[in-house]
Design a protein around this motif. Structure first.
Motif, PDB file in Angstrom:
ATOM      1  N   ALA A  92       8.513  95.932  18.551  1.00 23.77           N
ATOM      2  CA  ALA A  92       8.805  97.003  17.595  1.00 23.77           C
ATOM      3  C   ALA A  92       9.356  96.396  16.311  1.00 23.77           C
ATOM      4  CB  ALA A  92       9.801  97.998  18.200  1.00 23.77           C
ATOM      5  N   PRO A  93       8.501  95.684  15.555  1.00 25.91           N
ATOM      6  CA  PRO A  93       8.974  95.030  14.333  1.00 25.91           C
ATOM      7  C   PRO A  93       9.345  96.027  13.239  1.00 25.91           C
ATOM      8  CG  PRO A  93       6.594  94.883  14.496  1.00 25.91           C
ATOM      9  CD  PRO A  93       7.071  95.464  15.799  1.00 25.91           C
ATOM     10  N   VAL A  94      10.266  95.601  12.388  1.00 25.07           N
ATOM     11  CA  VAL A  94      10.735  96.431  11.275  1.00 25.07           C
ATOM     12  C   VAL A  94      10.458  95.683   9.980  1.00 25.07           C
ATOM     13  CG1 VAL A  94      12.717  97.594  10.243  1.00 25.07           C
ATOM     14  CG2 VAL A  94      12.517  97.455  12.723  1.00 25.07           C
ATOM     15  N   GLY A  95       9.911  96.380   8.996  1.00 20.65           N
ATOM     16  CA  GLY A  95       9.517  95.734   7.755  1.00 20.65           C
ATOM     17  C   GLY A  95      10.675  95.286   6.885  1.00 20.65           C
ATOM     18  N   SER A  96      11.740  96.081   6.852  1.00 24.95           N
ATOM     19  CA  SER A  96      12.870  95.773   5.977  1.00 24.95           C
ATOM     20  C   SER A  96      14.168  95.765   6.775  1.00 24.95           C
ATOM     21  CB  SER A  96      12.970  96.802   4.842  1.00 24.95           C
ATOM     22  OG  SER A  96      14.130  96.596   4.054  1.00 24.95           O
ATOM     23  N   VAL A  97      14.869  94.632   6.742  1.00 26.19           N
ATOM     24  CA  VAL A  97      16.169  94.493   7.415  1.00 26.19           C
ATOM     25  C   VAL A  97      17.126  93.804   6.449  1.00 26.19           C
ATOM     26  CG1 VAL A  97      17.437  93.505   9.353  1.00 26.19           C
ATOM     27  CG2 VAL A  97      15.092  94.326   9.695  1.00 26.19           C
ATOM     28  N   SER A  98      18.248  94.425   6.174  1.00 31.07           N
ATOM     29  CA  SER A  98      19.247  93.819   5.292  1.00 31.07           C
ATOM     30  C   SER A  98      20.624  93.978   5.919  1.00 31.07           C
ATOM     31  CB  SER A  98      19.228  94.471   3.902  1.00 31.07           C
ATOM     32  OG  SER A  98      19.437  95.867   3.988  1.00 31.07           O
ATOM     33  N   THR A  99      21.507  93.019   5.630  1.00 32.78           N
ATOM     34  CA  THR A  99      22.834  93.007   6.223  1.00 32.78           C
ATOM     35  C   THR A  99      23.898  93.283   5.169  1.00 32.78           C
ATOM     36  OG1 THR A  99      23.052  90.618   5.894  1.00 32.78           O
ATOM     37  CG2 THR A  99      22.109  91.368   7.982  1.00 32.78           C
ATOM     38  N   MET A 100      25.035  93.759   5.626  1.00 33.28           N
ATOM     39  CA  MET A 100      26.183  93.995   4.742  1.00 33.28           C
ATOM     40  C   MET A 100      27.194  92.868   4.952  1.00 33.28           C
ATOM     41  SD  MET A 100      28.798  97.267   4.629  1.00 33.28           S
ATOM     42  CE  MET A 100      27.515  98.369   4.042  1.00 33.28           C
ATOM     43  N   PRO A 101      27.749  92.325   3.878  1.00 32.33           N
ATOM     44  CA  PRO A 101      28.740  91.256   4.046  1.00 32.33           C
ATOM     45  C   PRO A 101      29.927  91.705   4.895  1.00 32.33           C
ATOM     46  CG  PRO A 101      28.036  91.426   1.751  1.00 32.33           C
ATOM     47  CD  PRO A 101      27.473  92.617   2.452  1.00 32.33           C
ATOM     48  N   VAL A 102      30.336  90.833   5.793  1.00 32.31           N
ATOM     49  CA  VAL A 102      31.504  91.092   6.640  1.00 32.31           C
ATOM     50  C   VAL A 102      32.524  90.000   6.355  1.00 32.31           C
ATOM     51  CG1 VAL A 102      32.360  91.314   8.998  1.00 32.31           C
ATOM     52  CG2 VAL A 102      30.078  92.159   8.422  1.00 32.31           C
ATOM     53  N   ALA A 103      33.716  90.406   5.977  1.00 31.01           N
ATOM     54  CA  ALA A 103      34.754  89.437   5.610  1.00 31.01           C
ATOM     55  C   ALA A 103      35.023  88.470   6.757  1.00 31.01           C
ATOM     56  CB  ALA A 103      36.041  90.167   5.237  1.00 31.01           C
ATOM     57  N   GLY A 104      35.002  87.166   6.447  1.00 32.22           N
ATOM     58  CA  GLY A 104      35.285  86.152   7.446  1.00 32.22           C
ATOM     59  C   GLY A 104      34.087  85.751   8.285  1.00 32.22           C
ATOM     60  N   TRP A 105      32.888  86.270   7.925  1.00 34.47           N
ATOM     61  CA  TRP A 105      31.678  85.968   8.685  1.00 34.47           C
ATOM     62  C   TRP A 105      30.532  85.626   7.741  1.00 34.47           C
ATOM     63  CZ3 TRP A 105      31.252  86.358  14.146  1.00 34.47           C
ATOM     64  CH2 TRP A 105      32.394  86.855  14.783  1.00 34.47           C
ATOM     65  N   THR A 106      29.643  84.765   8.201  1.00 35.75           N
ATOM     66  CA  THR A 106      28.391  84.489   7.496  1.00 35.75           C
ATOM     67  C   THR A 106      27.243  84.923   8.405  1.00 35.75           C
ATOM     68  OG1 THR A 106      28.291  82.232   8.394  1.00 35.75           O
ATOM     69  CG2 THR A 106      29.363  82.526   6.246  1.00 35.75           C
ATOM     70  N   VAL A 107      26.078  85.134   7.796  1.00 35.88           N
ATOM     71  CA  VAL A 107      24.933  85.573   8.586  1.00 35.88           C
ATOM     72  C   VAL A 107      23.709  84.745   8.229  1.00 35.88           C
ATOM     73  CG1 VAL A 107      24.375  87.382   6.898  1.00 35.88           C
ATOM     74  CG2 VAL A 107      23.485  87.544   9.230  1.00 35.88           C
ATOM     75  N   ALA A 108      22.959  84.359   9.241  1.00 38.71           N
ATOM     76  CA  ALA A 108      21.698  83.642   9.066  1.00 38.71           C
ATOM     77  C   ALA A 108      20.574  84.540   9.569  1.00 38.71           C
ATOM     78  CB  ALA A 108      21.718  82.325   9.841  1.00 38.71           C
ATOM     79  N   VAL A 109      19.501  84.611   8.781  1.00 42.01           N
ATOM     80  CA  VAL A 109      18.372  85.493   9.104  1.00 42.01           C
ATOM     81  C   VAL A 109      17.160  84.651   9.469  1.00 42.01           C
ATOM     82  CG1 VAL A 109      16.872  87.330   8.268  1.00 42.01           C
ATOM     83  CG2 VAL A 109      19.267  87.246   7.523  1.00 42.01           C
ATOM     84  N   GLU A 110      16.579  84.916  10.624  1.00 43.13           N
ATOM     85  CA  GLU A 110      15.357  84.239  11.051  1.00 43.13           C
ATOM     86  C   GLU A 110      14.201  85.237  11.054  1.00 43.13           C
ATOM     87  OE1 GLU A 110      15.698  82.022  14.672  1.00 43.13           O
ATOM     88  OE2 GLU A 110      17.802  81.502  14.287  1.00 43.13           O
ATOM     89  N   LYS A 111      13.000  84.750  10.662  1.00 46.09           N
ATOM     90  CA  LYS A 111      11.816  85.609  10.610  1.00 46.09           C
ATOM     91  C   LYS A 111      10.713  85.041  11.489  1.00 46.09           C
ATOM     92  CE  LYS A 111      12.657  87.470   5.970  1.00 46.09           C
ATOM     93  NZ  LYS A 111      12.068  87.742   4.633  1.00 46.09           N
ATOM     94  N   ARG A 112       9.734  85.884  11.765  1.00 47.35           N
ATOM     95  CA  ARG A 112       8.569  85.472  12.539  1.00 47.35           C
ATOM     96  C   ARG A 112       7.326  86.142  11.956  1.00 47.35           C
ATOM     97  NH1 ARG A 112       6.864  89.590  15.898  1.00 47.35           N
ATOM     98  NH2 ARG A 112       8.357  91.288  16.229  1.00 47.35           N
ATOM     99  N   LYS A 113       6.176  85.591  12.286  1.00 48.39           N
ATOM    100  CA  LYS A 113       4.913  86.168  11.845  1.00 48.39           C
ATOM    101  C   LYS A 113       4.591  87.408  12.680  1.00 48.39           C
ATOM    102  CE  LYS A 113       3.904  82.957   8.801  1.00 48.39           C
ATOM    103  NZ  LYS A 113       3.756  83.262   7.351  1.00 48.39           N
ATOM    104  N   VAL A 114       3.987  88.385  12.038  1.00 45.22           N
ATOM    105  CA  VAL A 114       3.578  89.598  12.751  1.00 45.22           C
ATOM    106  C   VAL A 114       2.093  89.844  12.503  1.00 45.22           C
ATOM    107  CG1 VAL A 114       5.823  90.713  12.777  1.00 45.22           C
ATOM    108  CG2 VAL A 114       4.353  90.998  10.797  1.00 45.22           C
ATOM    109  N   ASP A 115       1.416  90.266  13.537  1.00 42.15           N
ATOM    110  CA  ASP A 115      -0.004  90.570  13.448  1.00 42.15           C
ATOM    111  C   ASP A 115      -0.303  91.737  14.392  1.00 42.15           C
ATOM    112  OD1 ASP A 115      -2.659  90.454  12.781  1.00 42.15           O
ATOM    113  OD2 ASP A 115      -3.123  88.837  14.215  1.00 42.15           O
ATOM    114  N   PRO A 116      -0.730  92.873  13.883  1.00 38.67           N
ATOM    115  CA  PRO A 116      -1.141  93.135  12.503  1.00 38.67           C
ATOM    116  C   PRO A 116       0.054  93.258  11.562  1.00 38.67           C
ATOM    117  CG  PRO A 116      -1.257  95.138  13.800  1.00 38.67           C
ATOM    118  CD  PRO A 116      -0.938  94.043  14.761  1.00 38.67           C
ATOM    119  N   PRO A 117      -0.201  93.130  10.247  1.00 39.26           N
ATOM    120  CA  PRO A 117       0.890  93.236   9.264  1.00 39.26           C
ATOM    121  C   PRO A 117       1.547  94.611   9.304  1.00 39.26           C
ATOM    122  CG  PRO A 117      -1.080  92.267   8.287  1.00 39.26           C
ATOM    123  CD  PRO A 117      -1.489  92.799   9.628  1.00 39.26           C
TER     124      PRO A 117
END
Length: 242
Positions: free
Chosen positions: A72-97
């Motif tokens: 169940a892929p989602v086209g748009s994902v964004s995060t909100m800054p959290v004090a004292g934390w960092t975030v790393a985003v990983e992506k993958r290929k999807v087919d069909p687009p």
């Protein structure tokens, strides 16, 4: 009297022990990672928060890994800054687009990793929320997010078990977002257009009526003018004969 009290006392102690055991087992199960809100509409956008409680009495939660469902892929994902934390985003290929606002996306976010700053994290007895914005939400009944919660002492809680319909909640349940189908466009949606069309027809009819009224008024004035000329002519004719 003493013999009667002993069984009652033993029964009371037994019930207390059972209740304590039951409550003790229920406590940790209710403190798993959740997503809030837990329900949304297919095809829409939403702001969600992964709520992570700390279940350790001695260690802090220092890393949270949120895996997005592959089915169940989602086209748009964004995060909100959290004090004292960092975030790393990983992506993958999807087919069909994935189509988002007319564009075809060939990649989707597959994993979010939140890491606490040194000497930081979620302390014992506390919880932390990690807000995320997602959309458009897929045409699926549910989205299951498998989460790994890492503590400062190296222990890892794996919230990865998917729920089974009709069965009890698993011991380490994954956060689940339930998706409801978007309501189809109802007949009421076309009512404003129909009303506008009726208004246009009414306006056209009113305009035609006004035009006819003006034409009738002009014709009436013309008739009065002709009548006046005829009357004047009849008055002049006898005078000329005399």
């Amino acid at each position: 009297m003493i013999r009667l009290r002993r069984p009652a006392t033993i029964a009371a102690l037994t019930l207390t022990a059972v209740a304590t055991a039951v409550l003790g087992l229920a406590g940790p199960a209710s403190a798993h990672v959740t997503i809030n809100p837990a329900e949304a509409k297919q095809g829409g956008y939403g702001r969600f928060a992964f709520r992570v409680p700390n279940e350790s009495d001695t260690a802090s939660t220092v890393k949270v890994e949120v895996n997005l469902p592959e089915n169940a892929p989602v086209g748009s994902v964004s995060t909100m800054p959290v004090a004292g934390w960092t975030v790393a985003v990983e992506k993958r290929k999807v087919d069909p687009p994935i189509e988002v606002h007319g564009s075809q996306l060939t990649e989707a976010v597959s994993k979010l990793t939140f890491t606490a700053a040194p000497n930081g994290g979620v302390k014992p007895g506390e919880f932390q929320e990690f807000p995320v914005s997602m959309g458009p939400l897929p045409q699926a009944d549910t989205m299951v997010f498998k989460v790994l919660q890492t503590y400062s002492d190296g222990n890892v809680s794996r919230w990865i078990e998917e729920p089974t319909p009709g069965a009890e909640e698993p011991e380490n349940p994954a956060p689940v977002l339930k998706l409801a189908a978007a309501a189809p466009a109802s007949a009421g949606a076309s009512a404003p257009a129909a009303a506008a069309a009726d208004d246009d027809d009414d306006d056209a009819g009113s305009g035609a009526a006004v035009a006819l009224g003006v034409a009738g008024l002009v014709a009436g004035l013309g008739g009065l003018a002709l009548g006046g000329l005829a009357f004047a002519r009849t008055r002049r004719e006898p005078a000329a004969k005399a």
